[in-house]
Scaffold this active site. Structure first.
Site, PDB file in Angstrom:
ATOM      1  N   HIS A  42       0.830  -1.209   0.000  1.00 14.83           N
ATOM      2  CA  HIS A  42       0.000   0.000   0.000  1.00 14.83           C
ATOM      3  C   HIS A  42       0.864   1.259   0.000  1.00 14.83           C
ATOM      4  O   HIS A  42       0.610   2.210  -0.749  1.00 14.83           O
ATOM      5  CB  HIS A  42      -0.897   0.040   1.247  1.00 14.83           C
ATOM      6  CG  HIS A  42      -1.885  -1.067   1.353  1.00 14.83           C
ATOM      7  ND1 HIS A  42      -1.770  -2.052   2.298  1.00 14.83           N
ATOM      8  CD2 HIS A  42      -3.009  -1.342   0.642  1.00 14.83           C
ATOM      9  CE1 HIS A  42      -2.792  -2.890   2.178  1.00 14.83           C
ATOM     10  NE2 HIS A  42      -3.553  -2.482   1.190  1.00 14.83           N
ATOM     11  N   GLN A  66     -18.381  -5.822  -0.528  1.00 15.16           N
ATOM     12  CA  GLN A  66     -17.586  -6.819  -1.230  1.00 15.16           C
ATOM     13  C   GLN A  66     -17.332  -8.068  -0.378  1.00 15.16           C
ATOM     14  O   GLN A  66     -16.536  -8.924  -0.755  1.00 15.16           O
ATOM     15  CB  GLN A  66     -16.267  -6.225  -1.713  1.00 15.16           C
ATOM     16  CG  GLN A  66     -15.305  -5.755  -0.643  1.00 15.16           C
ATOM     17  CD  GLN A  66     -14.219  -4.861  -1.214  1.00 15.16           C
ATOM     18  OE1 GLN A  66     -14.482  -3.761  -1.704  1.00 15.16           O
ATOM     19  NE2 GLN A  66     -12.985  -5.347  -1.174  1.00 15.16           N
ATOM     20  N   GLY A 152      -2.767  -1.777  -6.956  1.00 14.05           N
ATOM     21  CA  GLY A 152      -1.677  -2.738  -7.037  1.00 14.05           C
ATOM     22  C   GLY A 152      -1.962  -3.857  -8.014  1.00 14.05           C
ATOM     23  O   GLY A 152      -3.105  -4.288  -8.178  1.00 14.05           O
ATOM     24  N   GLU A 153      -0.897  -4.372  -8.649  1.00 14.31           N
ATOM     25  CA  GLU A 153      -1.033  -5.485  -9.577  1.00 14.31           C
ATOM     26  C   GLU A 153      -1.335  -6.802  -8.870  1.00 14.31           C
ATOM     27  O   GLU A 153      -1.741  -7.762  -9.517  1.00 14.31           O
ATOM     28  CB  GLU A 153       0.233  -5.638 -10.420  1.00 14.31           C
ATOM     29  CG  GLU A 153       0.380  -4.582 -11.501  1.00 14.31           C
ATOM     30  CD  GLU A 153       1.508  -4.883 -12.458  1.00 14.31           C
ATOM     31  OE1 GLU A 153       2.368  -5.739 -12.123  1.00 14.31           O
ATOM     32  OE2 GLU A 153       1.543  -4.275 -13.537  1.00 14.31           O
ATOM     33  N   GLN A 158      -8.930  -7.209 -10.354  1.00 15.71           N
ATOM     34  CA  GLN A 158      -9.538  -5.975  -9.875  1.00 15.71           C
ATOM     35  C   GLN A 158      -9.000  -4.769 -10.630  1.00 15.71           C
ATOM     36  O   GLN A 158      -9.755  -3.847 -10.978  1.00 15.71           O
ATOM     37  CB  GLN A 158      -9.270  -5.818  -8.381  1.00 15.71           C
ATOM     38  CG  GLN A 158      -9.752  -4.501  -7.794  1.00 15.71           C
ATOM     39  CD  GLN A 158      -9.516  -4.423  -6.312  1.00 15.71           C
ATOM     40  OE1 GLN A 158     -10.310  -4.918  -5.528  1.00 15.71           O
ATOM     41  NE2 GLN A 158      -8.405  -3.807  -5.902  1.00 15.71           N
ATOM     42  N   SER A 190      -0.041  -9.005   1.713  1.00 13.99           N
ATOM     43  CA  SER A 190      -1.495  -8.932   1.832  1.00 13.99           C
ATOM     44  C   SER A 190      -1.860  -8.714   3.283  1.00 13.99           C
ATOM     45  O   SER A 190      -1.207  -9.261   4.191  1.00 13.99           O
ATOM     46  CB  SER A 190      -2.147 -10.230   1.332  1.00 13.99           C
ATOM     47  OG  SER A 190      -3.522 -10.263   1.652  1.00 13.99           O
TER      48      SER A 190
END
Length: 288
Positions: A42, A66, A152-153, A158, A190
């Site tokens: 992040h 979500q 982010g990749e 997404q 993550s």
């Protein structure tokens, strides 16, 4: 609560007042949306935004739309004070902290639905997910009104969904991607990695190994079907559950033919260790 020394806004009106003042000074605005529990991935997006824009807004909002029933909405890590300190150290100019009640007040009934890159993979396992993402990102884009937004990749599907959303709804926003942040052993960073115990954390690094081998096989000319079967077998042996291990077109996430790939591809996986779900992806290029 975070300290008053950290610039933050909790309402749309306060957010827009600050952003309007930057606009009056002809400053560009970058936006990094997050659900908090921030890690280096992040923060690298914040640094990327700072390099591209005059001012940067980061939002922290755990979006209930979500999460499906039985998922980890209540357990999702919330570390606001630590997050605010990290954003301040990264020279973020404003932290936006909307509440669920403000985002989805009584009587709220709107939603955004996409097809295209939003079909399959994550959506096959979590069919509610991208509708929730598209809805909250649309609201946040309308609230912040940035010039650029940074994703982010690691969440590759997404990323493509957001790019399609921006294109389809005519948002005047440039969506930029940041590379996946990784631990020393290759595990993609993550917020959910915090759920892993020591044994699971050691096993988790195998996902990076499997995807690297998958991408290398495709790059050496192996057929997609054969390379996929090998990667899926490796994932089933390494993890407690496998949601998917697939190779898709990098540009659209369309399915590929069974033979050797003839265009840039992306290998993507979602696996489970205990109750923790890990996702990752990486590029796979056709043979030279």
């Amino acid at each position: 609560m975070i300290t008053q020394q950290i610039p933050h806004a909790t309402t749309v009106s306060a957010l827009r007042t600050r952003v309007r003042s930057w606009r009056d000074d002809r400053l560009t605005v970058g936006f990094v949306p997050t659900m908090g529990a921030l890690h280096e991935g992040h923060i690298s997006l914040v640094r990327l935004a700072k390099a591209q824009c005059d001012r940067v807004v980061a939002s922290i909002f755990v979006n209930p739309k979500q999460f499906a029933a039985g998922e980890d909405l209540d357990a999702y890590p919330r570390t606001l004070i630590d997050d605010a300190e990290k954003l301040t150290d990264a020279r973020c100019d404003l932290i936006y902290l909307p509440t669920s009640e403000a985002m989805y007040p009584d009587g709220y009934s709107a939603g955004v639905t996409l097809t295209g890159p939003a079909l399959g993979l994550e959506a096959a396992v979590r069919p509610h997910f991208f509708d929730g993402v598209a809805t909250v990102v649309t609201k946040l884009f309308n609230q912040v009104r940035p010039d650029m937004a940074f994703f982010g990749e690691k969440d590759y599907q997404q990323l493509l969904v957001i790019r399609q959303l921006v294109k389809d709804l005519d948002f005047p926003i440039n969506v930029l991607a940041g590379e996946t942040g990784r631990a020393k052993d290759g595990l993609a960073l993550s917020s959910r990695n915090a759920y892993l115990d020591a044994d699971q954390r050691a096993r988790a690094s195998q996902l990076n190994v499997i995807l690297k081998a998958f991408a290398a096989a495709l790059g050496s000319g192996a057929g997609r079907a054969e390379a996929t079967a090998t990667a899926q077998a490796s994932a089933r042996a390494a993890f407690d559950g496998v949601d998917y291990v697939e190779a898709r077109c990098a540009a659209t996430l369309a399915e590929l033919d069974d033979g050797p790939i003839d265009r840039p591809a992306r290998v993507l996986a979602a696996v489970r260790l205990g109750s923790t779900r890990l996702i990752d992806n990486m590029a796979a290029n056709p043979p030279a």
